[in-house]
Design a protein around this motif. Structure first.
Motif, mmCIF file in Angstrom:
data_model
loop_
_atom_site.group_PDB
_atom_site.id
_atom_site.type_symbol
_atom_site.label_atom_id
_atom_site.label_comp_id
_atom_site.label_asym_id
_atom_site.label_seq_id
_atom_site.Cartn_x
_atom_site.Cartn_y
_atom_site.Cartn_z
ATOM 1 N N ARG A 217 0.882 -1.175 0.000
ATOM 2 C CA ARG A 217 0.000 0.000 0.000
ATOM 3 C C ARG A 217 0.913 1.215 0.000
ATOM 4 N NH1 ARG A 217 -4.917 1.265 4.308
ATOM 5 N NH2 ARG A 217 -4.746 3.543 4.329
ATOM 6 N N GLU A 219 1.756 5.356 -1.888
ATOM 7 C CA GLU A 219 1.396 6.447 -2.781
ATOM 8 C C GLU A 219 2.039 6.206 -4.137
ATOM 9 O OE1 GLU A 219 2.433 10.209 -1.175
ATOM 10 O OE2 GLU A 219 1.118 10.021 0.584
ATOM 11 N N SER A 220 1.294 6.494 -5.184
ATOM 12 C CA SER A 220 1.826 6.339 -6.538
ATOM 13 C C SER A 220 3.032 7.243 -6.726
ATOM 14 C CB SER A 220 0.760 6.695 -7.574
ATOM 15 O OG SER A 220 1.321 6.745 -8.871
ATOM 16 N N ARG A 221 4.053 6.698 -7.359
ATOM 17 C CA ARG A 221 5.227 7.497 -7.687
ATOM 18 C C ARG A 221 5.158 8.025 -9.117
ATOM 19 N NH1 ARG A 221 9.874 3.620 -4.884
ATOM 20 N NH2 ARG A 221 9.098 3.867 -2.752
ATOM 21 N N ARG A 224 0.038 11.943 -8.895
ATOM 22 C CA ARG A 224 -0.257 12.546 -7.589
ATOM 23 C C ARG A 224 -1.697 12.243 -7.165
ATOM 24 N NH1 ARG A 224 2.771 16.378 -5.533
ATOM 25 N NH2 ARG A 224 3.497 17.059 -7.604
ATOM 26 N N ILE A 227 -3.392 6.287 -4.441
ATOM 27 C CA ILE A 227 -2.832 5.320 -3.500
ATOM 28 C C ILE A 227 -2.963 3.938 -4.130
ATOM 29 C CG2 ILE A 227 -2.903 4.324 -1.184
ATOM 30 C CD1 ILE A 227 -2.215 7.263 -1.191
ATOM 31 N N ASN A 228 -1.839 3.283 -4.345
ATOM 32 C CA ASN A 228 -1.849 1.965 -4.992
ATOM 33 C C ASN A 228 -1.947 0.851 -3.962
ATOM 34 O OD1 ASN A 228 -1.651 2.720 -7.746
ATOM 35 N ND2 ASN A 228 0.512 3.215 -7.443
#
Length: 285
Positions: A217, A219-221, A224, A227-228
């Protein structure tokens, strides 16, 4: 005057085997009558490379199959010309052509056809898009995708390639492998456009944390506000098959959708169910 051609040893082997098969013997004449030794050799090569985590040379293929180089040389060349194999400095690996063929006509028990109905359930319950990823040649490839039932949706297209090292699905695909498999995957890592740098020690810590938690779990890099969520799908003998993913996006208007924690619970439930359906008897129990 009839034209003739020179028969090399490998041709002679094939012709002799075919003749024996046609004549047969008392115990197996019916079984061998329609045998196709050349086809057997080609299938042996494909099956061997499908089990190999590394590219193999012609000599390595011949040794592992117990056949001479002369016997398999033409088979390997033909398979490469037809797009089933990829050659790199005299080393060979499978291409994605078999996947492409399966995508056009999927077996009823294939991973994708098994997963899709449950992914649709996931999308409807979570009100989020979801996608299924597998590892391929140093990268992560999307093999199935279901859109959110919302008016808009955020998702990845089938066939899209994503990074192995800076995505939740990549971390999951790395985490549930043995050390040798993981090292081979990282050695084959292909950097993607825009991929962020990460130190090896930091990556291994993240992979270890993913394995201990049983999911990723983060945050997407890449985008923006996303949440992946990613959970593994396991098969028989605790074999890692795929990652089930939800790129969670939060609504900020008056519409109330399932929270991030609620969606994570749904993804966990669906991934455990798919693991059982794919032959795993313990994962998610």
């Amino acid at each position: 005057m009839p034209r003739t051609r020179k028969i090399n040893p490998s041709d002679a082997d094939v012709m002799q085997t075919a003749a024996v098969d046609e004549i047969g013997d008392d115990s197996g004449a019916a079984k061998n009558r329609y045998a196709a030794p050349a086809l057997d050799k080609g299938l042996d090569i494909l099956e061997l490379l499908s089990r190999s985590e590394q590219m193999l040379t012609l000599n390595q293929i011949s040794r592992q199959l117990g056949r001479s180089v002369n016997e398999i040389f033409r088979m390997v060349v033909t398979l490469e010309q037809r797009g089933y194999l990829i050659a790199d400095n005299d080393h060979y690996r499978l291409s994605l052509k078999l996947f492409e063929l399966a995508h056009h006509h999927q077996p009823i028990r294939s991973l994708v056809s098994t997963a899709l109905p449950h992914m649709r359930e996931l999308a409807n319950r979570a009100v989020q898009s979801s996608h299924l990823t597998v590892y391929e040649a140093g990268r992560v490839i999307v093999v199935a995708q279901v859109d959110s039932p919302e008016r808009w949706a955020f998702g990845l297209k089938v066939g899209a390639l994503v990074s192995l090292t800076d995505t939740a699905s990549g971390h999951v695909l790395l985490a549930f492998r043995d050390d040798a498999e993981r090292a081979s995957m990282l050695a084959a890592h292909v950097r993607m456009d825009g991929e962020q740098e990460i130190e090896a020690a930091q990556l291994m810590r993240q992979i270890d944390e993913t394995r201990k938690r049983g999911h990723s779990r983060m945050e997407s890099r890449q985008i923006r506000g996303v949440i992946n969520l990613s959970y593994p799908i396991m098969g028989a003998n605790n074999r890692m098959l795929a990652a089930l993913n939800v790129p969670y996006i939060e609504r900020i208007d008056k519409k109330v959708n399932p929270s991030l924690d609620e969606v994570q619970g749904i993804v966990q439930e669906i991934s455990a169910r798919l693991s059982r359906l794919m032959g795993d008897s313990s994962f998610g129990a």
